[in-house]
Every structure is written in C-alpha cells, then in structure tokens.
Design a protein around this motif. Structure first.
Motif, short mmCIF file in Angstrom:
data_model
loop_
_atom_site.label_atom_id
_atom_site.label_comp_id
_atom_site.label_asym_id
_atom_site.label_seq_id
_atom_site.Cartn_x
_atom_site.Cartn_y
_atom_site.Cartn_z
N HIS A 152 0.81 -1.21 0.00
CA HIS A 152 0.00 0.00 0.00
C HIS A 152 0.85 1.26 0.00
N VAL A 153 0.20 2.34 -0.40
CA VAL A 153 0.76 3.69 -0.25
C VAL A 153 -0.10 4.41 0.78
N TRP A 154 0.51 4.84 1.86
CA TRP A 154 -0.20 5.55 2.92
C TRP A 154 -0.01 7.05 2.70
N GLU A 164 -5.18 8.39 3.88
CA GLU A 164 -5.81 7.56 2.86
C GLU A 164 -4.85 6.45 2.47
N ILE A 165 -5.36 5.23 2.43
CA ILE A 165 -4.55 4.07 2.09
C ILE A 165 -4.87 3.66 0.65
N HIS A 166 -3.85 3.74 -0.22
CA HIS A 166 -4.03 3.45 -1.64
C HIS A 166 -3.46 2.08 -1.97
N GLY A 168 -1.06 -0.04 -3.99
CA GLY A 168 0.20 0.27 -4.64
C GLY A 168 0.19 0.02 -6.13
N ARG A 169 -0.66 -0.91 -6.59
CA ARG A 169 -0.71 -1.24 -8.02
C ARG A 169 -1.29 -0.09 -8.84
N GLU A 170 -2.19 0.69 -8.25
CA GLU A 170 -2.91 1.72 -9.00
C GLU A 170 -2.39 3.13 -8.71
N PHE A 171 -1.57 3.29 -7.72
CA PHE A 171 -1.19 4.63 -7.28
C PHE A 171 -0.11 5.23 -8.17
N VAL A 172 -0.28 6.51 -8.47
CA VAL A 172 0.73 7.28 -9.21
C VAL A 172 1.14 8.46 -8.33
#
Length: 408
Positions: A152-154, A164-166, A168-172
C-alpha cells in the motif's frame, strides 16, 4: 427547470458513486484525523474485531511490529485479549523521557485492527498506562504502519487532515513531489534529506543527515545532544528556551532551502542537550504539515508534496524555561543547577546563582509544595523566593514580563 435540476443532481451523485467504486478503496480508506493543540498528536478512529471503536494516535516514529493499548481501554474491553497471551512484562515509556516509564505487557495474537477497510496485521501488541507517560490524553492507544505492509501507499494529507490508504498497483505519485528513498530499516521510517539553513544572524549551515519521520513529535526539526550541529547553534544568540517536562529544549527560527530550490520560512530547529533514546535527527509534525506525505511501501520511498495551506499547531500551555533544579539531600527538587543564558531571563536578572537552595516559593515551603499550588503562581507578576546561599538565608524577588508570549 426543476426537472433539469433533479437530473443534474442525479448525474453528480452517480458520478460520485462511480468514482468511489472504480477508484477501488479510495473512498472507503480515507480516514480523517484531528490534532489537538495541547498534545499535538494525530488521532483517528480504528475498529477492533469489527465491533470496538478506538481513538488511536498515529505515530510514524513508533515501532512497526505492534500497536499499544492504554490499560484503561483494555480494562473496559477485556474481550480484546480473549485469544491473546502475555509473553513478557517490562519497563516501557517514551524515548524522549526514558526515566518516565511504567509496566509494558507484550502480548501475542493481537485483535484484528481495521483502518477504513484495510486490515492492519501485527505480530504483537502491548498494554501499558500510556496516560501515565504522556499525560491525560483522550486516546485509547498508539500505532504505526505495520512492518509487513509492502503493498500500500499511505497518504498523510495535511492539507485536508486525513489518512488515505491506496493500492500500490494503482497509485501514481503526484508529479510535484520531492522523492526520497527509504533507508533500510524495517521498524522505522528514515530518509536522508539535504537542507541548507540560514539563521537570524546570517550564519549558514548545510545539514545532510538521515532523519527519522516522527509524527509523534510535534516539532519541526530536532537535533539531539550528541549531534555535531549543536556546536553551531550554541553560538547563536536568538535561542528561545522552552520547558520540556522537567528539562528544557532550545528553539531557533531559520530559513530552510531543500534541493537548492524549495524555500521555507519560519522553520524551527529544536536542540536537546540531554541524553535520550531518540534518533539523532528527527522531522516532526510541524515540519511534515507543510506537505502531503506519501509512504510508498512497494517502491520503498517517501514523497513530500508541498501545499499552500500550512498552519502551525501551537500548544499554548508550554512555558518559557528560565531555571532548573536538582534534588537536595532530602530528595526535594530545590537546588538550582541550571540557569538559562538568554536575554530577559528574570531569574538571571534577579540574581539567582547555581547552587542556591530554594526553601520557599512565596509563602509555600518547598517541602510541602504541590503541583496545584505552584500552578496558581504561573501568572503572578512577581514571586519572592526564600533561598539559602553559602549557609545564609536570603530572599530574592523575581519580576516577570507578562507581555512575553508563551506557548510553542
């Protein structure tokens, strides 16, 4: 006309729902936080075992292997320990003030902790009297990003105050971010950040060190007692001395430049002259609040995105530090062992010296003084102290300039 309005509203609602569904967990995993000015901690709600709500401090300087619950909260919810067992009990406390400690019970099989729709998985958790260490906080525990989260990206959004917890596969990562690789440390978040600082005197210094990212610390930038940069700041004449528990820290206001391009005014550097267990270099909340912070765990990096809505969190109850004491032969804190060497120190101007033994504070005997009685004197325009110097009793009256702003 009315029909068109209803259609427009419907389109907006559908678009909102569509965005929530097709952005994956973006809406469900946006959790607001609040920062109370008196303790300056990030507090947000989590859910244990899909039923019990708790207000938890998010502390990026906390050990990532487990979270901790306050013992009072545990007593109210003993079901959280139903499948757990205590493996050891030891002294625990804050790294900032290691002598302030209490019992810390380390336990296995933690209850399930959910933040939004994300399960945060930890191998252990602890139970301790957190309020005894940090004061009467209205919180139930403390946590950090789990050490085993690598997907994840926090996002810590300080512009609008939410986490917000994103996926990691979709985050830019936003294009206007400053990117720092995370250093190899599985328990804490550290980045190497080069910065150029300019003091009020005009003196300059380049600091290129590994900083701990610590939202549990309210400060901007902290330098601990063993860091070589303290020699530079000890020569500056604009230090503001501040009370820190029963000790002090010093604050310097500087201009800071990152990457030779991004300039920040009114950055505060704090120096600590006493031993503790804190990392040598720390970036605290009032520094991080100038950015939206992205903990990109899959790519082992941190992004700092500047924003224009920075507001410093100030604790109005923090007092200026003027004089410190140590215990006398009776165990009472009455021997003057430190006097802040700063312009306008009223104790210095009144003639206090190192080694003076304080016997009375106004009419209050030191041996019978209570915290409540002394607190009532905080706003007095003057205080008369009874002291013994070189075996002789004396009285010294200290006059205070109440126009000097307090708080930090």
């Amino acid at each position: 006309m009315k029909k068109s309005s209803f259609v427009l509203v419907g389109v907006i609602l559908l678009a909102f729902c569509y965005s929530c569904i097709f952005k994956g967990d973006a809406c469900a995993n946006r959790i607001p936080f609040v920062i109370n000015s008196l303790d300056r901690k990030m507090v947000l709600q989590v859910k244990f075992n899909d039923s019990t709500m708790a207000n938890m401090i998010f502390d990026s300087g906390w050990n990532r292997l487990g979270f901790a619950l306050d013992s009072a909260f545990y007593l109210e919810h003993p079901d959280l320990m139903a499948t757990s067992s205590v493996v050891k009990v030891e002294a625990g406390g804050s790294a900032w003030t290691p002598e302030y400690h209490t019992k810390f019970a380390e336990c296995t099989s933690p209850p399930t902790m959910k933040l939004g729709e994300i399960n945060c998985v930890y191998p252990i958790f602890g139970v301790s009297s957190l309020k005894r260490i940090w004061g009467p906080l209205t919180v139930d525990g403390i946590f950090n990003i789990p050490a085993n989260d690598s997907t994840h990206v926090w996002e810590l959004n300080f512009e609008q105050n939410y986490i917000e917890i994103h996926s990691g596969r979709e985050f830019v990562m936003p294009q206007d971010c400053f990117i720092f690789p995370l250093e190899e440390d599985s328990l804490y978040f550290k980045i190497k950040m080069p910065m150029h600082v300019k003091c009020v005197s005009g003196d300059t210094l380049t600091i290129n060190r590994s900083f701990l990212i610590d939202t549990g610390a309210a400060y901007d930038i902290c330098l601990m007692y063993q860091t070589p940069e303290l020699q530079f700041f000890n020569k500056q004449q604009d230090a503001v001395w501040l009370q820190f528990v029963d000790r002090y820290c010093r604050r310097y206001t500087v201009q800071t430049t990152l990457f030779d391009s991004f300039q920040m005014d009114s950055v505060r550097i704090y120096t600590f002259d006493f031993p503790n267990n804190v990392s040598d270099y720390v970036l605290g909340t009032n520094f991080l609040k100038r950015f939206n912070v992205y903990f990109d765990l899959p790519n082992r990096r941190i992004g700092l995105q500047p924003h224009k809505n920075y507001q410093r969190v100030v604790n109005p109850s923090i007092r200026r530090y003027y004089v410190g004491t140590r215990n006398d032969s009776r165990g009472l804190p009455s021997i003057v062992d430190n006097i802040a060497d700063c312009p306008g120190n009223p104790y210095q101007e009144a003639g206090f010296r190192l080694g003076d033994m304080i016997t009375h504070i106004d009419t209050i005997k030191t041996e019978t003084a209570t915290r409540e009685a002394l607190a009532r004197l905080q706003d007095a325009d003057s205080i008369t102290y009874g002291i013994i110097r070189d075996g002789k009793p004396m009285k010294i009256t200290v006059h205070f300039d109440r126009s000097i702003p307090q708080g930090d």
